[in-house]
Enzyme design. Structure first.
Site, short mmCIF file in Angstrom:
data_model
loop_
_atom_site.label_atom_id
_atom_site.label_comp_id
_atom_site.label_asym_id
_atom_site.label_seq_id
_atom_site.Cartn_x
_atom_site.Cartn_y
_atom_site.Cartn_z
N ASP A 19 -0.31 -40.40 4.98
CA ASP A 19 -0.05 -41.18 5.87
C ASP A 19 -1.40 -41.67 6.20
O ASP A 19 -2.27 -41.29 6.50
CB ASP A 19 1.04 -41.14 6.91
CG ASP A 19 1.20 -41.90 7.75
OD1 ASP A 19 2.05 -42.89 7.11
OD2 ASP A 19 1.94 -41.77 8.81
N ASN A 67 10.56 -45.97 1.43
CA ASN A 67 9.52 -47.45 0.99
C ASN A 67 9.15 -48.42 0.90
O ASN A 67 9.20 -49.67 0.91
CB ASN A 67 8.15 -47.26 0.32
CG ASN A 67 7.22 -45.83 1.69
OD1 ASN A 67 6.92 -44.72 0.53
ND2 ASN A 67 7.09 -45.55 2.26
#
Length: 239
Positions: A19, A67
């Site tokens: 991340d 995503n």
């Protein structure tokens, strides 16, 4: 787990939620997609290092089912980088004893991408070293749903009795079937959540979060996670 001379235990299976690529780029006044390019470089370096440390299974969260909700430009950039990574992997890892597998619903990708995925897996199939699971278009809930549907179909076809279904039967129908559950899950970027990553498998995983953004994640940062892991007392529900 492997025990080292320094009395450190190396987890058998490590999961990493990579991340912070977008935030890394934003901090430098760069477009978010640039962060994914640098993140891909870290991906390759850290994979090799973790393999050298004796980890047997490494699962990297590359692209989640959620995503797709990101801006189209960023999604396209991630897919482009992933495609280039696959092409590079056919040569980059040729001399590495790393077995590459992809977990997730790869049916969402175009035929060229699916062909690259198959070739990458096939070329590394006979390797005996670390297994690298790359989670693409992956979601933990979707994975569990997929396993449940398989079990329901088998019960309907009288291949399996409803009352005989065990936890092992569920595990055997997950993408990670045949692999041990992760001992340690690392998340970069200072967040403290699993974000739909290995939900079933992570029941007793140790969780480690670091403020370091993924493109800046180095060998020393991995070692800090290992040191912290060694401080944990893993009781698996016992005393």
């Amino acid at each position: 787990m492997k025990k080292e001379k320094q009395e450190l235990y190396i987890p058998e299976h490590v999961g990493i939620i990579m991340d912070g690529n977008g935030r890394w780029a934003k901090k430098r006044g760069l477009p978010r997609p640039i962060g994914h390019t640098y993140g891909a470089q870290t991906f390759r370096k850290i994979t090799r290092y973790i393999s050298s440390r004796g980890v047997k299974y490494l699962t990297l969260y590359a692209f989640s089912t959620e995503n797709w909700k990101r801006p189209l430009e960023e999604v396209n950039a991630i897919i482009k980088i992933f495609r280039q990574y696959l092409m590079d992997a056919l040569t980059d890892f040729r001399d590495d004893d790393i077995k590459v597998r992809f977990i997730g619903d790869t049916s969402a990708f175009d035929e060229n991408m699916k062909k690259l995925i198959r070739e990458t897996e096939e070329i590394s199939e006979k390797r005996q070293g670390m297994v690298l699971n790359i989670a693409v278009n992956y979601g933990g809930r979707d994975e569990i749903l997929r396993a449940v549907k398989q079990l329901c179909a088998e019960v309907k076809e009288n291949k399996l009795s409803l009352n005989d279904i065990t936890e092992q039967d569920i595990s055997a129908r997950l993408y990670t079937a045949g692999q041990p559950d992760p001992d340690l899950i690392i998340r970069t970027g200072a967040e403290h959540r699993l974000s739909n990553f290995l939900l079933y498998q992570a029941a007793y995983s140790e969780f480690y979060s670091t403020d370091v953004l993924w493109p800046d994640f180095k060998k020393d940062d991995f070692e800090k996670a290992i040191l912290e892991f060694n401080k944990r007392s893993r009781r698996f529900g016992g005393v």
